[in-house]
Scaffold this motif. Sequence first.
Motif, PDB file in Angstrom:
ATOM      1  N   VAL A 119       0.844  -1.190   0.000  1.00 27.44           N
ATOM      2  CA  VAL A 119       0.000   0.000   0.000  1.00 27.44           C
ATOM      3  C   VAL A 119       0.879   1.238   0.000  1.00 27.44           C
ATOM      4  O   VAL A 119       1.899   1.287   0.706  1.00 27.44           O
ATOM      5  CB  VAL A 119      -0.924   0.014   1.235  1.00 27.44           C
ATOM      6  CG1 VAL A 119      -1.700   1.327   1.315  1.00 27.44           C
ATOM      7  CG2 VAL A 119      -1.883  -1.164   1.198  1.00 27.44           C
ATOM      8  N   LEU A 168      -9.127   1.395   5.877  1.00 28.99           N
ATOM      9  CA  LEU A 168      -8.567   2.616   5.306  1.00 28.99           C
ATOM     10  C   LEU A 168      -9.329   3.796   5.883  1.00 28.99           C
ATOM     11  O   LEU A 168     -10.560   3.811   5.864  1.00 28.99           O
ATOM     12  CB  LEU A 168      -8.716   2.634   3.785  1.00 28.99           C
ATOM     13  CG  LEU A 168      -8.083   1.495   2.986  1.00 28.99           C
ATOM     14  CD1 LEU A 168      -8.322   1.719   1.495  1.00 28.99           C
ATOM     15  CD2 LEU A 168      -6.598   1.373   3.280  1.00 28.99           C
ATOM     16  N   ALA A 215       3.676  -0.613  -5.391  1.00 29.10           N
ATOM     17  CA  ALA A 215       2.398  -0.434  -4.700  1.00 29.10           C
ATOM     18  C   ALA A 215       1.268  -0.980  -5.567  1.00 29.10           C
ATOM     19  O   ALA A 215       1.198  -0.714  -6.762  1.00 29.10           O
ATOM     20  CB  ALA A 215       2.157   1.035  -4.397  1.00 29.10           C
ATOM     21  N   CYS A 273      -7.984  -4.971   6.733  1.00 27.06           N
ATOM     22  CA  CYS A 273      -7.373  -3.639   6.737  1.00 27.06           C
ATOM     23  C   CYS A 273      -8.444  -2.561   6.631  1.00 27.06           C
ATOM     24  O   CYS A 273      -9.304  -2.622   5.732  1.00 27.06           O
ATOM     25  CB  CYS A 273      -6.397  -3.518   5.563  1.00 27.06           C
ATOM     26  SG  CYS A 273      -5.586  -1.915   5.419  1.00 27.06           S
ATOM     27  N   TYR A 309       4.878   3.732   2.544  1.00 25.31           N
ATOM     28  CA  TYR A 309       4.699   2.394   1.983  1.00 25.31           C
ATOM     29  C   TYR A 309       4.650   1.362   3.105  1.00 25.31           C
ATOM     30  O   TYR A 309       5.391   1.451   4.078  1.00 25.31           O
ATOM     31  CB  TYR A 309       5.859   2.040   1.050  1.00 25.31           C
ATOM     32  CG  TYR A 309       5.943   2.902  -0.186  1.00 25.31           C
ATOM     33  CD1 TYR A 309       5.270   2.552  -1.350  1.00 25.31           C
ATOM     34  CD2 TYR A 309       6.706   4.067  -0.188  1.00 25.31           C
ATOM     35  CE1 TYR A 309       5.344   3.340  -2.491  1.00 25.31           C
ATOM     36  CE2 TYR A 309       6.791   4.863  -1.326  1.00 25.31           C
ATOM     37  CZ  TYR A 309       6.108   4.495  -2.475  1.00 25.31           C
ATOM     38  OH  TYR A 309       6.186   5.281  -3.591  1.00 25.31           O
ATOM     39  N   LEU A 343      -2.019  -0.700  -4.176  1.00 24.60           N
ATOM     40  CA  LEU A 343      -3.120   0.167  -3.759  1.00 24.60           C
ATOM     41  C   LEU A 343      -2.535   1.512  -3.350  1.00 24.60           C
ATOM     42  O   LEU A 343      -1.663   1.571  -2.474  1.00 24.60           O
ATOM     43  CB  LEU A 343      -3.874  -0.452  -2.586  1.00 24.60           C
ATOM     44  CG  LEU A 343      -4.950   0.412  -1.921  1.00 24.60           C
ATOM     45  CD1 LEU A 343      -6.082   0.730  -2.898  1.00 24.60           C
ATOM     46  CD2 LEU A 343      -5.510  -0.283  -0.679  1.00 24.60           C
ATOM     47  N   VAL A 382      -3.494   5.180  -1.827  1.00 22.91           N
ATOM     48  CA  VAL A 382      -4.565   5.802  -1.050  1.00 22.91           C
ATOM     49  C   VAL A 382      -4.316   7.301  -0.949  1.00 22.91           C
ATOM     50  O   VAL A 382      -3.270   7.734  -0.437  1.00 22.91           O
ATOM     51  CB  VAL A 382      -4.653   5.186   0.361  1.00 22.91           C
ATOM     52  CG1 VAL A 382      -5.899   5.712   1.080  1.00 22.91           C
ATOM     53  CG2 VAL A 382      -4.685   3.661   0.297  1.00 22.91           C
TER      54      VAL A 382
END
Length: 254
Positions: free
Chosen positions: A3, A164, A34, A162, A232, A36, A38
């Motif tokens: 991520v 977010l 990565a 997870c 990261y 994903l 965000v």
Amino acid sequence: MRVAAVQHDIVWEDREANFSKLGPGIARAAAKGARLVVLPEMYSIGFSMNVDRISEPPDGPSTTFLVDQAATHQVWVCGSIPVKDPSSAELPYNRFVLAGPGGVAAVYDKIHPFTYGGEHEHYAAGTQRITVTVEGVRISPFVCYDLRFSDEFWALAPDTDCYLVVANWPAPRRAHWSALLVARAIENQAYVVGVNRVGTGGGLHYSGDTVVIDPLGAEIAGAPDSGEAVVYADIDPAAVEGARSRYGFLDDRR
């Protein structure tokens, strides 16, 4: 799954400027592995109440940017957007949008508008929590003020690896931000990725404090200071399963 959490200084109510700033960063994140990426709450305009001016249709420019970036780099990209959905409420939603290589994969409308800041007067409250699987990781998104309401997180815990949390969380309450992110990870035995903006917007200052917390409450990655940064971290569902198997706290809830 790796991520990338983007701690971004949002240019106030200027979509094109923000798209120009974010595009190269998303490309670099994808090049570093990565899967994903965000972005913060209201990533393209800032936490603005000028909804007549900045709200967009569901397929508006901010959603299109996420879709295009996801397709170009073959990754998943997400953040929240002021969306006026003619099929539902009269007011726009503060809508979390997740785009994948094939287009929009999921949306979540912020359940708790921030009444202290007048958000409830300009944005409708969402009604549905969601969990979506991204490359084997079960992800549940929330937006900023939602973080203060533990029952929302608890309701999704059994099926979440997870959380977010995308935010525009002001600096004067930064201690609350950090404490609540850790609490949500510990009490739900899941990863928490907290992504906050930096800089100044709408007369408020934001200190960032973007962080990734593991299922036992330890910080595994965080922004080094209050400037722009990309954080990261690798999210491993096996670590969630291991924590819950070793410490059966979720089973003891009544």
